[in-house]
Design an enzyme around this catalytic site. Structure first.
Site, PDB file in Angstrom:
ATOM      1  CE1 TYR A 113      -3.034  -3.059   0.358  1.00 48.72           C
ATOM      2  CE2 TYR A 113      -3.652  -2.302   2.533  1.00 48.72           C
ATOM      3  CZ  TYR A 113      -3.781  -3.209   1.505  1.00 48.72           C
ATOM      4  OH  TYR A 113      -4.677  -4.252   1.632  1.00 48.72           O
ATOM      5  CG  HIS A 150      -1.047  -8.839   0.302  1.00 48.52           C
ATOM      6  ND1 HIS A 150      -0.629  -7.537   0.450  1.00 48.52           N
ATOM      7  CD2 HIS A 150      -2.349  -8.770  -0.033  1.00 48.52           C
ATOM      8  CE1 HIS A 150      -1.653  -6.721   0.225  1.00 48.52           C
ATOM      9  NE2 HIS A 150      -2.703  -7.445  -0.076  1.00 48.52           N
TER      10      HIS A 150
HETATM   11  N1  LIG Z   1      -5.836  -8.595   1.329  1.00 52.23           N
HETATM   12  C1  LIG Z   1      -6.173  -8.029   0.198  1.00 52.23           C
HETATM   13  O1  LIG Z   1      -5.803  -8.480  -0.903  1.00 52.23           O
HETATM   14  C2  LIG Z   1      -7.017  -6.801   0.234  1.00 52.23           C
HETATM   15  C3  LIG Z   1      -7.564  -6.287  -0.952  1.00 52.23           C
HETATM   16  C4  LIG Z   1      -8.360  -5.150  -0.867  1.00 52.23           C
HETATM   17  C5  LIG Z   1      -8.613  -4.559   0.376  1.00 52.23           C
HETATM   18  N2  LIG Z   1      -8.043  -5.079   1.510  1.00 52.23           N
HETATM   19  C6  LIG Z   1      -8.275  -4.469   2.853  1.00 52.23           C
HETATM   20  O2  LIG Z   1      -9.675  -4.310   3.076  1.00 52.23           O
HETATM   21  C7  LIG Z   1      -9.943  -2.926   3.369  1.00 52.23           C
HETATM   22  C8  LIG Z   1     -11.337  -2.541   2.927  1.00 52.23           C
HETATM   23  O3  LIG Z   1     -11.541  -2.871   1.561  1.00 52.23           O
HETATM   24  P1  LIG Z   1     -11.536  -1.818   0.367  1.00 52.23           P
HETATM   25  O4  LIG Z   1     -10.893  -0.570   0.827  1.00 52.23           O
HETATM   26  O5  LIG Z   1     -10.971  -2.460  -0.828  1.00 52.23           O
HETATM   27  O6  LIG Z   1     -13.061  -1.582   0.049  1.00 52.23           O
HETATM   28  P2  LIG Z   1     -14.396  -1.200   0.871  1.00 52.23           P
HETATM   29  O7  LIG Z   1     -14.053  -0.900   2.279  1.00 52.23           O
HETATM   30  O8  LIG Z   1     -15.401  -2.245   0.551  1.00 52.23           O
HETATM   31  O9  LIG Z   1     -14.901   0.097   0.115  1.00 52.23           O
HETATM   32  C9  LIG Z   1     -14.229   1.305   0.182  1.00 52.23           C
HETATM   33  C10 LIG Z   1     -15.023   2.291  -0.681  1.00 52.23           C
HETATM   34  O10 LIG Z   1     -16.291   2.551  -0.071  1.00 52.23           O
HETATM   35  C11 LIG Z   1     -16.419   3.948   0.213  1.00 52.23           C
HETATM   36  N3  LIG Z   1     -17.097   4.043   1.513  1.00 52.23           N
HETATM   37  C12 LIG Z   1     -16.572   3.772   2.727  1.00 52.23           C
HETATM   38  N4  LIG Z   1     -17.479   3.932   3.692  1.00 52.23           N
HETATM   39  C13 LIG Z   1     -18.628   4.324   3.093  1.00 52.23           C
HETATM   40  C14 LIG Z   1     -19.927   4.669   3.564  1.00 52.23           C
HETATM   41  N5  LIG Z   1     -20.228   4.629   4.851  1.00 52.23           N
HETATM   42  N6  LIG Z   1     -20.872   5.019   2.642  1.00 52.23           N
HETATM   43  C15 LIG Z   1     -20.577   5.047   1.337  1.00 52.23           C
HETATM   44  N7  LIG Z   1     -19.362   4.736   0.817  1.00 52.23           N
HETATM   45  C16 LIG Z   1     -18.384   4.383   1.690  1.00 52.23           C
HETATM   46  C17 LIG Z   1     -15.028   4.518   0.184  1.00 52.23           C
HETATM   47  O11 LIG Z   1     -15.007   5.837  -0.301  1.00 52.23           O
HETATM   48  P3  LIG Z   1     -14.329   7.094   0.509  1.00 52.23           P
HETATM   49  O12 LIG Z   1     -12.940   6.701   0.917  1.00 52.23           O
HETATM   50  O13 LIG Z   1     -14.366   8.194  -0.496  1.00 52.23           O
HETATM   51  O14 LIG Z   1     -15.228   7.341   1.688  1.00 52.23           O
HETATM   52  C18 LIG Z   1     -14.327   3.598  -0.834  1.00 52.23           C
HETATM   53  O15 LIG Z   1     -14.586   4.050  -2.145  1.00 52.23           O
HETATM   54  C19 LIG Z   1      -8.806  -2.220   2.624  1.00 52.23           C
HETATM   55  O16 LIG Z   1      -8.662  -0.871   2.994  1.00 52.23           O
HETATM   56  C20 LIG Z   1      -7.637  -3.097   2.976  1.00 52.23           C
HETATM   57  O17 LIG Z   1      -7.214  -2.845   4.295  1.00 52.23           O
HETATM   58  C21 LIG Z   1      -7.265  -6.191   1.450  1.00 52.23           C
END
Ligand SMILES: NC(=O)c1ccc[n+]([C@@H]2O[C@H](COP(=O)([O-])OP(=O)(O)OC[C@H]3O[C@@H](n4cnc5c(N)ncnc54)[C@H](OP(=O)(O)O)[C@@H]3O)[C@@H](O)[C@H]2O)c1
Length: 278
Positions: A50, A108
């Site tokens: 990241y 990962h």
């Molecule tokens: N291990 C892996 O391969 C892997 C892959 C992907 C993710 N991850 C982990 O999982 C975490 C979460 O997943 P993710 O970031 O991919 O996706 P997510 O949490 O499902 O979605 C994030 C998106 O939703 C929006 N959002 C957040 N809260 C909201 C709300 N209350 N209402 C409306 N929209 C909202 C955010 O926009 P804004 O920021 O503009 O609010 C962003 O665009 C990551 O940050 C990471 O730590 C791990």
């Protein structure tokens, strides 16, 4: 606001809800994590890839929060599985984070075409024994990968962090986890905003019934399924909204209606398949 803790298979505890910082720009990470800590998050999920571990570390250092009140996860990137590379990789992550240990270290991706995820897992077992991480787990591991590493080492990962949201529930892995004492961490819990999750009838109806937002209804579904979750947002009001999910409970019917949103053919996946990431 007290976030419940989950006890992992090694006896350590993890706050069931945290803050994930994938795609939080490095230059904005210290600000975003500082706000997350201010509104009450104590569990942060980052990764070497990241590029923002330094920002996470700066926010932790500035917060003054005692180390033992924080739960910090980071991850071993795909090009560092071989030889002693995992030793160097975790040392570099710890230096960027300004920490002496992390709470959870994950492989990962399994990178199956490289056929070196078993070696990476063996190295993580040694890193835990050396005290550099309290718990160890994997991410994006399919059942065949889990079976292979457990058969070879006898060590069941504390968690598998996988893409999981209503349209893509990966039940083969969640069933395996339930039978083997492994916890599931849902990444992309809000579908990464890539489909109309919030407008879907079961989600919208549950939200309306409880006077909550659709995002809160979805996060509540994850929590009631027993999953560990760490939604990402760079906006303070959404950080607060995503944490404000402990004053209501979905009914069994509401949970079942969201369960039924997975078409069951894998078409709900919004990001990469583990076999494609090498
Ligand atoms: N291990 C892996 O391969 C892997 C892959 C992907 C993710 N991850 C982990 O999982 C975490 C979460 O997943 P993710 O970031 O991919 O996706 P997510 O949490 O499902 O979605 C994030 C998106 O939703 C929006 N959002 C957040 N809260 C909201 C709300 N209350 N209402 C409306 N929209 C909202 C955010 O926009 P804004 O920021 O503009 O609010 C962003 O665009 C990551 O940050 C990471 O730590 C791990």
């Amino acid at each position: 606001m007290t976030v419940p803790s989950v006890t992992l298979n090694d006896g350590n505890t993890i706050p069931q809800l945290g803050y994930g910082v994938f795609r939080v720009p490095p230059a904005d990470t210290e600000r975003a994590v500082t706000e997350a800590l201010e509104v009450g998050y104590r569990h942060i999920d980052t990764a070497a890839i990241y590029g923002n571990e330094e920002g996470v570390g700066a926010a932790i250092a500035a917060s003054g929060i005692p180390r033992d009140e924080l739960f910090i996860t980071t991850k071993l990137w795909n090009d560092r599985h071989d030889g002693d590379e995992p030793d160097a990789a975790i040392a570099e992550s710890l230096a960027r984070l300004g920490l002496e240990h992390v709470d959870l270290y994950l492989v990962h991706w399994p990178t199956p075409a490289r056929d070196n995820y078993l070696h990476a897992w063996e190295k993580l077992i040694a890193l835990r024994e050396a005290g550099l991480t309290r718990s160890i787990g994997v991410s994006n591991h399919l059942v065949e990968h889990l079976e292979k590493i457990v058969a070879a080492t006898g060590v069941v990962p504390a968690v598998d962090q996988i893409e999981l949201h209503p349209a893509y529930q990966q039940r083969d892995i969640t069933d395996w986890a339930a039978s083997r004492g492994m916890h599931i961490e849902s990444w992309g819990p809000l579908g990464q905003g890539k489909y109309d999750l919030f407008g879907a009838e079961p989600v919208a109806a549950a939200a309306a019934a409880h006077g909550k937002t659709p995002a809160q209804a979805v996060l509540r579904w994850h929590l009631q399924k027993g999953f560990i979750v760490f939604p990402k947002s760079v906006r303070r009001e959404r950080l607060q909204e995503n944490l404000d999910v402990f004053d209501f409970e979905l009914t069994p019917e509401e949970v079942a209606a969201i369960d039924a949103m997975d078409p069951g053919d894998g078409s709900g996946r919004v990001s990469a398949h583990p076999d494609e990431v090498n």
